[in-house]
Design a protein around this motif. Structure first.
Motif, PDB file in Angstrom:
ATOM      1  N   PRO A   8       0.999  -6.266  -6.957  1.00 19.96           N
ATOM      2  CA  PRO A   8       1.136  -4.687  -6.709  1.00 19.96           C
ATOM      3  C   PRO A   8      -0.156  -4.060  -6.914  1.00 19.96           C
ATOM      4  O   PRO A   8      -0.903  -4.379  -8.228  1.00 19.96           O
ATOM      5  N   LEU A   9      -0.443  -3.151  -6.422  1.00 16.12           N
ATOM      6  CA  LEU A   9      -1.715  -2.169  -6.561  1.00 16.12           C
ATOM      7  C   LEU A   9      -0.986  -0.813  -6.278  1.00 16.12           C
ATOM      8  O   LEU A   9      -0.417  -0.566  -5.480  1.00 16.12           O
ATOM      9  N   PRO A  10      -1.616  -0.048  -7.225  1.00 16.75           N
ATOM     10  CA  PRO A  10      -1.170   1.535  -7.255  1.00 16.75           C
ATOM     11  C   PRO A  10      -1.740   2.008  -5.674  1.00 16.75           C
ATOM     12  O   PRO A  10      -2.920   1.837  -5.444  1.00 16.75           O
ATOM     13  N   GLY A  11      -0.850   3.104  -5.171  1.00 19.31           N
ATOM     14  CA  GLY A  11      -1.259   3.788  -3.852  1.00 19.31           C
ATOM     15  C   GLY A  11      -1.717   2.985  -2.792  1.00 19.31           C
ATOM     16  O   GLY A  11      -1.322   1.874  -2.465  1.00 19.31           O
ATOM     17  N   GLN A  12      -2.743   3.653  -2.150  1.00 21.25           N
ATOM     18  CA  GLN A  12      -3.412   2.927  -1.045  1.00 21.25           C
ATOM     19  C   GLN A  12      -4.755   2.458  -1.298  1.00 21.25           C
ATOM     20  O   GLN A  12      -5.709   2.797  -1.869  1.00 21.25           O
ATOM     21  N   VAL A  13      -5.026   1.099  -0.691  1.00 18.96           N
ATOM     22  CA  VAL A  13      -6.179   0.546  -0.711  1.00 18.96           C
ATOM     23  C   VAL A  13      -7.190   1.158   0.207  1.00 18.96           C
ATOM     24  O   VAL A  13      -6.778   1.246   1.302  1.00 18.96           O
ATOM     25  N   ARG A  14      -8.199   1.356  -0.153  1.00 18.47           N
ATOM     26  CA  ARG A  14      -9.394   1.796   0.777  1.00 18.47           C
ATOM     27  C   ARG A  14     -10.440   0.690   1.156  1.00 18.47           C
ATOM     28  O   ARG A  14     -11.129   0.596   2.176  1.00 18.47           O
ATOM     29  N   GLY A  31      -4.267   5.892  -6.618  1.00 19.03           N
ATOM     30  CA  GLY A  31      -2.966   5.806  -7.087  1.00 19.03           C
ATOM     31  C   GLY A  31      -2.056   7.002  -6.485  1.00 19.03           C
ATOM     32  O   GLY A  31      -2.040   7.488  -5.551  1.00 19.03           O
ATOM     33  N   ALA A  32      -1.274   7.337  -7.822  1.00 19.98           N
ATOM     34  CA  ALA A  32      -0.159   8.643  -7.221  1.00 19.98           C
ATOM     35  C   ALA A  32      -0.966   9.811  -6.935  1.00 19.98           C
ATOM     36  O   ALA A  32      -0.501  10.624  -6.127  1.00 19.98           O
ATOM     37  N   ASN A  33      -2.191  10.206  -7.519  1.00 21.04           N
ATOM     38  CA  ASN A  33      -2.860  10.987  -7.331  1.00 21.04           C
ATOM     39  C   ASN A  33      -4.127  10.867  -6.334  1.00 21.04           C
ATOM     40  O   ASN A  33      -4.918  10.131  -6.492  1.00 21.04           O
ATOM     41  N   PRO A  34      -4.173  11.170  -5.082  1.00 20.16           N
ATOM     42  CA  PRO A  34      -4.972  10.799  -4.217  1.00 20.16           C
ATOM     43  C   PRO A  34      -6.523  11.380  -4.562  1.00 20.16           C
ATOM     44  O   PRO A  34      -7.041  10.841  -3.620  1.00 20.16           O
TER      45      PRO A  34
END
Length: 70
Positions: A8-14, A31-34
Motif C-alpha cells: 500500500p502507498l498513501p494517496g495517488q502515485v504520480r 497522501g491525504a493532503n494533495p
C-alpha cells in the motif's frame, strides 16, 4: 524486474522510477493532503525502505536525487 508482493502507498502515485532494473523503486505521489509530496523507496520484495514527506506539489516538475532529496 518483478515485484513479488503488493504494497500500500498513501494517496495517488504520480511517478515511479528506478536507476537499475534490480531496484529499488522510488515512488512519488501524495497522501491525504494533495498539497504534500510523499516519496517512498520500496525494494523489490515490497518492503518500504523509507518514506519522506515534503510540503508542496512538486509541480511543474520535481527532481529527486539518488539520496532521496527533493
Amino acid at each position: 524486474m518483478t515485484i513479488s508482493s503488493r504494497f500500500p502507498l498513501p494517496g495517488q502515485v504520480r511517478a515511479v522510477a528506478t536507476s537499475d532494473p534490480s531496484g529499488p523503486l522510488t515512488v512519488i505521489g501524495y497522501g491525504a493532503n494533495p498539497l504534500v509530496t510523499v516519496i517512498t523507496r520500496v525494494d523489490l520484495s515490497g518492503k518500504v525502505a523509507w518514506q519522506r514527506t515534503y510540503p508542496g506539489t512538486g509541480r511543474p516538475q520535481s527532481r529527486l536525487s539518488t539520496e532521496g532529496t527533493l
